[in-house]
Design an enzyme around this catalytic site. Structure first.
Site, PDB file in Angstrom:
ATOM      1  NE  ARG A  68      -2.057  -1.578   3.552  1.00  0.00           N
ATOM      2  CZ  ARG A  68      -2.751  -1.742   4.840  1.00  0.00           C
ATOM      3  NH1 ARG A  68      -3.874  -1.566   5.077  1.00  0.00           N
ATOM      4  NH2 ARG A  68      -1.781  -2.002   5.823  1.00  0.00           N
ATOM      5  CG  ASP A  70       2.000   6.588   2.899  1.00  0.00           C
ATOM      6  OD1 ASP A  70       1.223   5.814   3.285  1.00  0.00           O
ATOM      7  OD2 ASP A  70       3.012   6.821   3.382  1.00  0.00           O
ATOM      8  CE1 TYR A 128       7.115   2.489  -2.365  1.00  0.00           C
ATOM      9  CE2 TYR A 128       8.232   0.569  -1.341  1.00  0.00           C
ATOM     10  CZ  TYR A 128       7.030   1.255  -1.635  1.00  0.00           C
ATOM     11  OH  TYR A 128       5.760   0.689  -1.007  1.00  0.00           O
ATOM     12  NE  ARG A 215       6.407  10.949   2.328  1.00  0.00           N
ATOM     13  CZ  ARG A 215       5.289  11.542   2.908  1.00  0.00           C
ATOM     14  NH1 ARG A 215       4.175  10.522   2.942  1.00  0.00           N
ATOM     15  NH2 ARG A 215       5.040  12.603   3.583  1.00  0.00           N
TER      16      ARG A 215
END
Length: 280
Positions: A68, A70, A128, A215
């Site tokens: 999932r 953000d 990522y 992040r």
């Protein structure tokens, strides 16, 4: 016989539903994340994908995703699976579903899989990329596709810093305070930092990730790259196991879910990593 009647007749004789794996690409800037939020009337990727698939299947479809993402986060290789009694060929699932999706979401491929495949639990690792646009003037075209800083970042210092983050560690300092994962331990298997013109790319592979982990990596690395902290600060933050000492959480724009690895037996198409405007 109507399409619905035909589908129901097939379902009556079908002992178990068909299972399909699909690859979804999306620009996340206009959405409140992947997951449907029934308590809030907000747009999500999952809601759009399920609605489109349900129209093609002519029955309700629920999907499970590999990871999932953000609000504001994009994906170039988000893998999902769903079960259906509807008999459609691969082209129908891809081309048909894409006609029902908004322009910023696309199905890249579909593949039938057996019932042992699970988009989340069968995954071996995830990858990522975080894109930082380091330039004096903000970008207009990719304003929701990159994170912009006017500061000049030292890539060598950032490369030195990420060496402290590779391996199996307790990443409490690098996860969101509200992270619901049972364990803060993750195995970061590769972490590269490189530059393409004004873009600085953080490329990370791990068995799994915590909420805001990438992040928070980016926030620390941008601080180090700007010369506001030494590379060893990444290690000090890690060892503190205290989110309050980890600096700012970088914006979601520029974060892309680009790959998931599964056992070879499922023979899923290989990711081209992306996003498409990167050369490698």
């Amino acid at each position: 016989m109507s399409q619905r009647d035909n589908t129901q007749q097939e379902g009556a004789t079908q002992v178990a539903p068909y299972r399909f794996a699909l690859c979804v690409e999306y620009a996340g800037g206009n959405y409140r994340g992947w997951q449907i939020q029934p308590e809030h009337n907000v747009p999500t990727i999952q809601a759009e994908v399920e609605a489109a698939l349900s129209k093609i299947a002519n029955e309700p479809v629920s999907v499970v995703c590999a990871g999932r993402t953000d609000a504001g986060v994009s994906g170039t290789y988000q893998i999902i699976h769903f079960d259906t009694y509807a008999k459609r060929d691969v082209r129908g699932w891809v081309m048909g579903t894409n006609t029902k999706l908004p322009d910023d979401i696309a199905i890249k491929w579909a593949k039938p899989v057996d019932a042992t495949f699970h988009a989340r639990f069968s995954a071996l690792e995830r990858r990522y990329r975080y894109l930082i646009y380091s330039a004096k003037v903000k970008p207009a075209v990719l304003n929701k596709g990159v994170t912009w800083t006017y500061k000049s970042l030292n890539v060598d210092a950032m490369r030195e810093a990420v060496q402290h983050l590779i391996g199996k560690h307790d990443f409490t300092s690098y996860r969101a305070v509200g992270c619901q994962a049972k364990s803060p331990v993750r195995d970061v298997r590769e972490f590269n930092v490189y530059r393409e013109g004004d873009l600085i790319v953080l490329d990370v592979r791990a068995n799994a990730f915590l909420h805001h982990m990438i992040r928070n990596f980016a926030g620390v690395l941008m601080t180090i790259g700007a010369g506001e902290a030494e590379p060893v600060w990444a290690k000090e933050v890690l060892e503190a196991q205290d989110r309050r000492l980890g600096g700012v959480t970088a914006p979601p724009f520029g974060l892309y879910f680009v790959d998931v690895k599964y056992p070879a037996e499922y023979e899923l198409p290989v990711s081209d990593l992306g996003p498409y405007f990167l050369s490698c």
